[in-house]
Design a protein around this motif. Structure first.
Motif, PDB file in Angstrom:
ATOM      1  N   GLN A 161       0.844  -1.198   0.000  1.00 19.72           N
ATOM      2  CA  GLN A 161       0.000   0.000   0.000  1.00 19.72           C
ATOM      3  C   GLN A 161       0.875   1.242   0.000  1.00 19.72           C
ATOM      4  N   LYS A 162       0.588   2.175  -0.879  1.00 20.01           N
ATOM      5  CA  LYS A 162       1.403   3.377  -1.008  1.00 20.01           C
ATOM      6  C   LYS A 162       0.715   4.624  -0.461  1.00 20.01           C
ATOM      7  N   HIS A 163      -0.598   4.604  -0.397  1.00 23.19           N
ATOM      8  CA  HIS A 163      -1.339   5.775   0.069  1.00 23.19           C
ATOM      9  C   HIS A 163      -2.524   5.316   0.917  1.00 23.19           C
ATOM     10  N   LYS A 164      -2.800   6.047   1.986  1.00 24.81           N
ATOM     11  CA  LYS A 164      -3.996   5.781   2.790  1.00 24.81           C
ATOM     12  C   LYS A 164      -5.075   6.750   2.327  1.00 24.81           C
ATOM     13  N   VAL A 165      -5.981   6.256   1.522  1.00 20.40           N
ATOM     14  CA  VAL A 165      -7.012   7.100   0.916  1.00 20.40           C
ATOM     15  C   VAL A 165      -8.281   7.125   1.758  1.00 20.40           C
ATOM     16  N   PHE A 166      -8.612   5.997   2.400  1.00 14.54           N
ATOM     17  CA  PHE A 166      -9.806   5.893   3.224  1.00 14.54           C
ATOM     18  C   PHE A 166      -9.442   5.527   4.656  1.00 14.54           C
ATOM     19  N   GLU A 167     -10.330   5.880   5.564  1.00 16.85           N
ATOM     20  CA  GLU A 167     -10.196   5.365   6.917  1.00 16.85           C
ATOM     21  C   GLU A 167     -10.248   3.839   6.859  1.00 16.85           C
TER      22      GLU A 167
END
Length: 201
Positions: A118-124
């Protein structure tokens, strides 16, 4: 540490909420409401998930959906949807040069998440899912959903029925939605006197 709740949901109706990371208005920043409609149509066509009510907000989504009488679970439906939408949102942020925001979402990933790719935390991390077993709870949540755009800090329009990314006009003005087929909850839910519920005012 957050744990994943598995829901026993064949044929049940749910109030669902999922939220962008840290309440950042990613849907609005990237103008991604069409992507949300595409996803709702996809789960209707491929999994027979019926959308009774919804509101798409700048940084979160509220839904009332009815699951099919199959073993396809709500966890799979929502988690796969969030994964697809995260990819699309990151792609749009990259294309529009939102480097600072991408760096913020990247920094939010834990080492464990990064090790999984995973490269980005887009959602909670999780999503909220409440089963609906009574008309009182159903009415409460539909009223909450439809008034969300004019509640609290939002004030996205002067009349909640006019907010375009909502099922409010369908129920209050008998107006079909331009981008989504709404399945009328009144065809499935009746009050204690066994008559069709009236529209909420």
């Amino acid at each position: 540490m957050a744990t994943r709740t598995l829901h026993n949901d064949p044929g049940e109706t749910w109030f669902i909420t999922f939220t962008c990371y840290n309440w950042i208005p990613l849907f609005e920043i990237t103008k991604s409401y069409k992507m949300l409609y595409d996803w709702l149509r996809f789960i209707a066509e491929n999994y027979k998930v019926q959308t009774h009510a919804f509101v798409l907000m700048p940084n979160h989504v509220h839904l009332i959906i009815k699951m099919p009488d199959t073993e396809v679970g709500i966890n799979k439906i929502i988690s796969n949807g969030k994964r697809f939408m995260a990819y699309e949102l990151v792609k749009k942020l990259t294309a529009s040069g939102k480097i600072d925001l991408l760096n913020q979402l990247s920094a939010a990933c834990t080492e464990k998440e990064k090790n999984k790719g995973q490269k980005h935390k887009v959602f909670e991390l999780s999503f909220d899912a409440k089963p609906i077993y009574s008309t009182a709870f159903l009415y409460q949540k539909i009223d909450y959903i439809h008034h969300n755009p004019v509640s609290g800090k939002w004030l996205l329009c002067d009349d909640f029925i006019k907010y375009p990314h909502s099922s409010a006009a369908f129920y209050h003005s008998a107006k079909p939605h331009e981008f989504l087929t709404i399945i009328d909850y009144r065809d499935f839910w009746t009050d204690i006197n066994h008559v069709r519920p009236v529209r909420l005012l």
